[in-house]
Scaffold this motif. Structure first.
Motif, mmCIF file in Angstrom:
data_model
loop_
_atom_site.group_PDB
_atom_site.id
_atom_site.type_symbol
_atom_site.label_atom_id
_atom_site.label_comp_id
_atom_site.label_asym_id
_atom_site.label_seq_id
_atom_site.Cartn_x
_atom_site.Cartn_y
_atom_site.Cartn_z
ATOM 1 N N ARG A 1 41.745 15.543 45.043
ATOM 2 C CA ARG A 1 40.649 15.408 46.002
ATOM 3 C C ARG A 1 39.334 15.684 45.280
ATOM 4 N N PRO A 2 38.232 15.257 45.845
ATOM 5 C CA PRO A 2 36.930 15.549 45.240
ATOM 6 C C PRO A 2 36.737 17.058 45.082
ATOM 7 N N GLY A 3 36.243 17.464 43.941
ATOM 8 C CA GLY A 3 36.002 18.880 43.679
ATOM 9 C C GLY A 3 37.191 19.631 43.118
ATOM 10 N N TYR A 4 38.349 18.956 42.992
ATOM 11 C CA TYR A 4 39.552 19.646 42.484
ATOM 12 C C TYR A 4 39.312 20.174 41.072
ATOM 13 N N ALA A 5 38.766 19.320 40.195
ATOM 14 C CA ALA A 5 38.571 19.721 38.798
ATOM 15 C C ALA A 5 37.622 20.903 38.697
ATOM 16 N N GLU A 6 36.541 20.881 39.468
ATOM 17 C CA GLU A 6 35.573 21.973 39.413
ATOM 18 C C GLU A 6 36.191 23.279 39.898
ATOM 19 N N ALA A 7 36.962 23.194 40.986
ATOM 20 C CA ALA A 7 37.595 24.399 41.531
ATOM 21 C C ALA A 7 38.643 24.944 40.566
ATOM 22 N N TRP A 8 39.390 24.041 39.945
ATOM 23 C CA TRP A 8 40.410 24.481 38.986
ATOM 24 C C TRP A 8 39.758 25.164 37.781
ATOM 25 N N ARG A 9 38.668 24.570 37.289
ATOM 26 C CA ARG A 9 37.960 25.171 36.159
ATOM 27 C C ARG A 9 37.469 26.572 36.507
ATOM 28 N N GLU A 10 36.841 26.705 37.654
ATOM 29 C CA GLU A 10 36.321 28.006 38.076
ATOM 30 C C GLU A 10 37.447 29.029 38.176
ATOM 31 N N ALA A 11 38.602 28.608 38.665
ATOM 32 C CA ALA A 11 39.742 29.522 38.793
ATOM 33 C C ALA A 11 40.202 30.020 37.430
ATOM 34 N N GLN A 12 40.151 29.168 36.403
ATOM 35 C CA GLN A 12 40.578 29.592 35.070
ATOM 36 C C GLN A 12 39.641 30.672 34.516
ATOM 37 N N PHE A 13 38.349 30.493 34.717
ATOM 38 C CA PHE A 13 37.387 31.467 34.201
ATOM 39 C C PHE A 13 37.467 32.788 34.951
ATOM 40 N N ARG A 14 37.798 32.746 36.229
ATOM 41 C CA ARG A 14 37.889 33.983 37.010
ATOM 42 C C ARG A 14 39.035 34.879 36.533
ATOM 43 N N LYS A 15 39.988 34.323 35.823
ATOM 44 C CA LYS A 15 41.135 35.098 35.367
ATOM 45 C C LYS A 15 40.783 36.064 34.242
ATOM 46 N N TYR A 16 39.633 35.889 33.647
ATOM 47 C CA TYR A 16 39.224 36.748 32.533
ATOM 48 C C TYR A 16 38.253 37.818 33.021
ATOM 49 N N ARG A 17 38.434 39.021 32.485
ATOM 50 C CA ARG A 17 37.648 40.155 32.974
ATOM 51 C C ARG A 17 36.222 40.142 32.456
ATOM 52 N N ASP A 18 35.962 39.457 31.363
ATOM 53 C CA ASP A 18 34.589 39.407 30.853
ATOM 54 C C ASP A 18 34.318 38.025 30.288
ATOM 55 N N SER A 19 33.054 37.675 30.234
ATOM 56 C CA SER A 19 32.655 36.323 29.835
ATOM 57 C C SER A 19 32.958 36.057 28.365
ATOM 58 N N GLU A 20 32.891 37.077 27.519
ATOM 59 C CA GLU A 20 33.169 36.873 26.096
ATOM 60 C C GLU A 20 34.611 36.435 25.880
ATOM 61 N N ALA A 21 35.529 37.058 26.611
ATOM 62 C CA ALA A 21 36.938 36.673 26.488
ATOM 63 C C ALA A 21 37.144 35.243 26.960
ATOM 64 N N ALA A 22 36.527 34.884 28.083
ATOM 65 C CA ALA A 22 36.657 33.521 28.603
ATOM 66 C C ALA A 22 36.065 32.505 27.636
ATOM 67 N N ASP A 23 34.902 32.838 27.074
ATOM 68 C CA ASP A 23 34.258 31.923 26.126
ATOM 69 C C ASP A 23 35.142 31.689 24.904
#
Length: 522
Positions: free
Chosen positions: A215-237
């Protein structure tokens, strides 16, 4: 029959086919985690070996990685209709050690061979057309030596492929990439971030595999969910955007630790201000109730046939105390069945809690406890209770240098299992290479400022105890009254030898040792 996906995308996405089409002698790829690059690479290597172009040597840092890759190759061979042998698993001797390898043979007389990341495994390898793949290179031990051995095969027309996520900006993998970008070495370089993969259709493919509705927005929502799994931005980056963390130098990688995690409880006691102000007998009763309710069921479920040890890292109010019982399995695999953690807990109740566990561990074979600072109190009490079965540890730089490498080896060889818990992961990742020695840095190691690698150190001490303390002696705890138990002094004090230890107790081993609660010293 080929893999079929009803999403309108090719079986291999563009970044996978671009990597497979690379023709350079030596190619590198810095990538996001879990984008299917190694899976796609396996398809190319099956065709390569089946057509007789050369033998493929796949190398990574542990057995799980090599086994997964060879399984993917076998699957691809079936999918594209190539005739190949079943997976052959055997052992070879390298440096007087048995090394497990996996192999698939093709009628072309070429093979795909999956090996551990040991430079000696490549000596004498390198016929024309052979390919060496080093996967998750940033997590391989002594990558420099491994690369030196791998590059040599290009002299006779071989090729080398190096794939990895990042593991800190001081890691040899990142240094190699820096050299490539600086023009110091003539290697081809690919870079695939999570955003690159999503643009090529990764989110759409994951939606298909999971059976979700696109559905529209699926990719954006999935991406955001992956980044939320990390406790800090450096680890996600670092994990997702190929940006190495500055000064990371994590000694144990997230991937390696997670591969050895199992479902096991982390049980915690928090001493309130009110609790700490109670008389000792009231605190003891409260602690006893907590132990009976939360710890007794756990120790009751342990295997009575297996030896058990314990490691402990002491904390009073600043850090968490963490105690790690450890089962020594039939295959010598070490398993932490649960962690007991105490926060803001008085010394006497920590002794009570640890003795409660030790008295109930099946075939108790010993323990190792942090003996620095306030930790010396508990370590000394454990020696008083269990004698030479306990090893007080001063975790100095020489101790770390000698006894930390076996911890990493246990993870790499899948010979240890630890509780699957975010704090345990963070504590184990807190170990850093400092002055060439793996150890915990000074100061807090978590973002909340509440921990200092506590469970990581307890697990390290448990592993140390499993190899350095004596065998079990059929120890059975003495049944003492509540009044005697409150004294918690050495056994001989509780047995009426008020004038000193009995004849069989070596006074020399007690020199400088005190029972702080009774004020008795020798």
């Amino acid at each position: 029959m080929m893999h079929q996906y009803n999403d309108g995308l090719p079986i291999l996405l563009s970044y996978q086919t671009d990597w497979n089409a690379e023709t350079a002698e030596i190619g590198l790829c810095e990538k996001s985690r879990r984008i299917g690059l190694s899976w796609g690479d396996a398809a190319e290597r099956v065709a390569y070996a089946a057509e007789g172009r050369g033998t493929v040597y796949y190398m990574s840092y542990n057995k799980d990685m090599t086994e997964t890759y060879i399984t993917d190759c076998a699957d691809w061979a079936r999918q594209i209709g190539e005739v190949a042998s079943e997976i052959i698993e055997d052992e070879i001797i390298v440096d007087e050690k048995e090394i497990k390898r996996f192999r698939i043979d093709f009628p072309s007389s070429q093979s795909i061979i999956a090996l551990p990341g040991n430079a000696r495994m490549l000596r004498s390898k390198g016929r024309p057309g052979d390919v060496v793949i080093i996967d998750e290179a940033a997590f391989c031990d002594d990558l420099d030596e491994l690369l030196k051995a791998a590059v040599a095969i290009t002299q006779w027309g071989g090729k080398v492929r190096i794939i990895s996520t990042h593991n800190g900006d001081e890691n040899p993998f990142n240094e190699l990439i820096t050299d490539v970008r600086a023009g110091k070495v003539p290697y081809a370089l690919h870079r695939i971030t999570l955003d690159d993969a999503i643009e090529a259709g990764l989110a759409r493919r994951i939606c298909t595999v999971k059976g979700d509705t696109w559905r529209p927005g699926y990719a954006e929502a999935w991406r955001e969910a992956q980044f939320r799994k990390y406790r800090d931005s450096e680890a996600a980056d670092e994990e997702l955007l190929c940006i190495p963390r500055h000064g990371a130098g994590a000694w144990l990688s997230r991937v390696l630790i997670e591969s050895c995690m199992v479902d096991a409880p982390v049980v915690r006691f928090y001493g309130t201000k009110e609790f700490n102000g109670w008389p000792e007998h009231s605190r003891r009763a409260e602690m006893q109730d907590w132990l009976n309710a939360h710890i007794a069921p756990l120790v009751a479920g342990l295997d009575p046939l297996r030896r058990h040890v314990i490691g402990g890292d002491f904390g009073r109010s600043g850090d968490m105390s963490s105690y790690a019982p450890m089962e020594i399995g039939e295959t010598l695999r070490r398993t932490v069945p649960f962690l007991m953690e105490l926060k803001n807990c008085p010394h006497a109740q920590q002794v009570q809690a640890v003795r409660y566990v030790c008295d109930r561990l099946p075939r108790f074979a010993g323990g190792a406890f942090d003996a620095r600072g306030n930790g010396s109190y508990l370590a000394e009490a454990m020696v008083d209770a269990y004698g030479s079965m306990i090893e007080p540890v001063m975790s100095t730089e020489p101790w770390y240098r000698e006894h930390m490498p076996p911890l990493k080896a246990a993870f790499q060889d899948d010979m240890i299992a630890v509780p699957r818990h975010e704090d345990v992961l963070d504590d184990l990742r807190a170990f850093r290479i400092i002055r060439g020695v793996p150890r915990l840095p000074e100061g807090k190691t978590d973002k909340k400022g509440e921990r200092h690698g506590d469970s990581g150190m307890a697990i390290a001490l448990g592993l140390f105890a499993s190899s350095h303390t004596g065998t079990d002696y059929g120890y059975q705890p003495a049944h003492v009254s509540a009044d005697d138990e409150r004294q918690a002094g050495p056994h001989w004090l509780r047995r009426g030898h008020e004038d000193g230890p009995p004849a069989h107790v070596d006074r020399f081993t007690l020199m400088g040792r005190h029972d702080f609660r009774r004020g008795v010293g020798w």
